[in-house]
Design a protein around this motif. Structure first.
Motif, short mmCIF file in Angstrom:
data_model
loop_
_atom_site.label_atom_id
_atom_site.label_comp_id
_atom_site.label_asym_id
_atom_site.label_seq_id
_atom_site.Cartn_x
_atom_site.Cartn_y
_atom_site.Cartn_z
N TYR A 169 25.75 68.47 11.54
CA TYR A 169 25.73 69.82 12.10
C TYR A 169 25.84 69.73 13.62
CZ TYR A 169 24.21 71.92 7.66
OH TYR A 169 24.14 72.36 6.36
N GLN A 170 26.41 70.77 14.20
CA GLN A 170 26.45 70.90 15.65
C GLN A 170 25.14 71.53 16.12
OE1 GLN A 170 29.00 69.97 17.84
NE2 GLN A 170 30.00 69.00 16.08
N VAL A 171 24.45 70.84 17.03
CA VAL A 171 23.16 71.32 17.54
C VAL A 171 23.26 71.50 19.05
CG1 VAL A 171 20.71 70.82 17.78
CG2 VAL A 171 21.89 70.20 15.67
N PHE A 172 22.86 72.67 19.53
CA PHE A 172 22.98 72.99 20.95
C PHE A 172 21.97 72.20 21.77
CE2 PHE A 172 22.31 75.51 24.79
CZ PHE A 172 23.61 75.82 25.14
N ALA A 182 24.81 66.41 15.27
CA ALA A 182 23.59 65.78 14.75
C ALA A 182 23.94 65.24 13.37
CB ALA A 182 22.43 66.77 14.68
N LYS A 183 23.84 63.95 13.19
CA LYS A 183 24.29 63.31 11.96
C LYS A 183 23.17 63.26 10.93
CE LYS A 183 27.68 60.36 14.30
NZ LYS A 183 28.82 61.10 13.71
N GLU A 199 19.94 63.04 13.23
CA GLU A 199 19.81 62.39 14.54
C GLU A 199 20.98 62.79 15.44
OE1 GLU A 199 19.37 58.18 14.33
OE2 GLU A 199 17.38 58.27 13.38
N GLN A 200 20.61 63.20 16.64
CA GLN A 200 21.61 63.56 17.66
C GLN A 200 21.44 62.60 18.85
OE1 GLN A 200 20.89 66.97 20.30
NE2 GLN A 200 22.80 67.87 19.50
N ARG A 236 17.59 62.86 19.79
CA ARG A 236 16.85 63.97 19.17
C ARG A 236 16.85 63.77 17.65
NH1 ARG A 236 19.26 67.90 21.61
NH2 ARG A 236 17.60 68.50 23.04
N THR A 237 15.68 63.69 17.07
CA THR A 237 15.53 63.53 15.62
C THR A 237 14.89 64.79 15.06
OG1 THR A 237 15.19 61.15 15.93
CG2 THR A 237 14.65 62.06 13.78
N LEU A 238 15.56 65.36 14.07
CA LEU A 238 15.10 66.61 13.47
C LEU A 238 14.86 66.40 11.98
CD1 LEU A 238 17.83 68.89 15.10
CD2 LEU A 238 15.50 68.58 15.93
N TRP A 239 13.65 66.72 11.53
CA TRP A 239 13.34 66.71 10.10
C TRP A 239 13.37 68.16 9.63
CZ3 TRP A 239 11.23 63.33 13.56
CH2 TRP A 239 11.29 61.97 13.24
N VAL A 240 14.32 68.47 8.76
CA VAL A 240 14.62 69.85 8.39
C VAL A 240 14.32 70.07 6.91
CG1 VAL A 240 16.43 71.61 8.25
CG2 VAL A 240 16.40 69.97 10.16
N ASP A 241 13.65 71.18 6.61
CA ASP A 241 13.46 71.56 5.21
C ASP A 241 14.79 72.06 4.65
OD1 ASP A 241 12.42 72.48 2.73
OD2 ASP A 241 12.23 74.49 3.58
#
Length: 401
Positions: A169-172, A182-183, A199-200, A236-241
């Motif tokens: 996804y593309q994350v601003f 963000a892969k 991860e971005q 940047r690491t994002l844990w998404v539901d």
């Protein structure tokens, strides 16, 4: 009574089946959208033993230094339902919501503010991505007046889509003022919740720094330099539901360096921000609650309504058919004289004899058993009306008038 109950159950079964079919198609989409009246939320991240730039202005004097210590970052999201209703253009009404967002970074040991920003933007209610709204703005300097439209948001910002996929996804990024991929790298359990991990990576990107902000930094850390730039890196690491698209956990490993054209580079920021345990716990509980609501309406509700509808339908049909069979048997039984065997014909039945006359011989009429004489019903019945036929006299009796 059974007929009425059966008809009622049949109607209820049809209604439940229609309800079960309509839930996932008409009701579920309304709960997989950002609500207008979403409650404000606050996320807190902490960075231990971070290096950070501290600029202090006292009157005309400015103090610039790099300090080290623990930092606390608070991000507050405040939905604006009234502005959503009144300020969005027609092409976004019903499809987007307006949020105001405030971030403040403070030292953990003092109330001193290290940095802060505020912004207003519109988000798509389903995808969570930035909506193309011309009145969005970003204030990073703390100025009282912020030009409307001074930023163009794109991609995901504060959440991912409902039904997040296992893809990039593309994350601003607020420092770069643009979206960066963000892969998707896998799934992980966060306090019992399965989350998608993204991860971005941003490496050594030169920031667009105004000359008025860059010149004081060069004068403080590289006085012999004539130019320079601030280079920015962030993992940047994002844990998404995956169900709601909400952030369950966030980690940002930020680094900024001042690189002059001459002299050595100076680290202005080196911080590893992580959601604290309270924020992660609240995020998990919110995700569980929202997952339950979505599952109830889109999965379990239709299943339960469908099963109950089928049961009511079958029982209703059975009661109606059983009532019809019973009515048919009742009519058939009513046609048979009480106390008789309906399987026997009248030819097979024994003649019924009166107990008092069983031993007396039967007296036949004078004309024999096949006589056409009709015995009198009464011997003394008479009528004065000449139009009414009189009773025929018995054999050997003179007719009287």
């Amino acid at each position: 009574m059974k007929l009425r109950v059966g008809a009622a159950l049949f109607g209820l079964g049809v209604l439940l089946l229609v309800f079960a079919a309509g839930l996932p198609f008409y009701v579920a989409p309304s709960v997989t959208k950002l609500p207008y009246d979403l409650e404000p939320t606050t996320s807190v991240a902490e960075a231990k033993n971070a290096k950070f730039l501290k600029i202090t202005r006292v009157g005309e004097s400015v103090s610039i230094e790099v300090l080290q210590g623990d930092l606390v970052s608070s991000v507050e999201v405040i939905p604006q339902p009234d502005d959503t209703r009144d300020r969005l253009p027609e092409d976004l009404k019903g499809d987007a919501v307006i949020w105001d967002v405030y971030q403040t970074v403070r030292r953990a040991d003092t109330p001193d503010v290290v940095s802060q920003y505020s912004t207003e933007l519109a988000l798509d209610r389903i995808s969570g991505a930035a909506a193309p709204w011309k009145e969005q703005w970003l204030n990073e300097s703390g100025a009282e007046q912020t030009p409307v439209g001074n930023v163009t948001y794109s991609g995901q910002i504060y959440k991912f889509p409902f039904g997040t996929d296992k893809r990039d996804y593309q994350v601003f990024d607020r420092d770069l003022k643009r979206a960066v991929p963000a892969k998707f790298v896998g799934t992980e359990k966060i306090k019992g919740i399965e989350a998608y991990r993204f991860e971005q990576r941003i490496e050594n990107e030169a920031l667009n720094t105004p000359e008025a902000s860059l010149k004081p930094l060069l004068g403080r850390f590289a006085p012999t330099a004539t130019s320079g730039q601030i280079v920015y890196s962030n993992t940047r690491t994002l844990w998404v539901d995956p169900v709601t698209g909400s952030y369950v956990n966030v980690r940002e490993q930020q680094k900024k360096e001042l690189r002059p054209d001459t002299g050595t580079a100076t680290v202005l920021l080196d911080a590893d921000f992580n959601y604290n345990d309270d924020t992660v716990s609240r995020s998990v509980e919110t995700v569980k609650d929202n997952r339950f609501k979505i599952g109830l309406i889109s999965v379990w509700g239709p299943i339960a309504a469908g099963v109950l509808g089928l049961i009511a339908l079958v029982v209703g049909v059975w009661l109606v058919m059983r009532n019809d069979d019973g009515a048919a048997r009742h009519r058939a039984d009513a046609a048979v004289a009480p106390g008789t065997d309906p399987t026997r014909t009248r030819v097979d039945q024994e003649p019924v004899r009166d107990a008092d006359t069983a031993e007396q011989p039967r007296t036949e009429p004078a004309g024999g058993p096949l006589t056409d004489e009709i015995p009198p019903a009464s011997t003394n019945w008479k009528s004065e009306d000449p139009t009414v036929p009189t009773q025929r006299p018995a054999h050997g009796e003179v007719e009287q008038r």
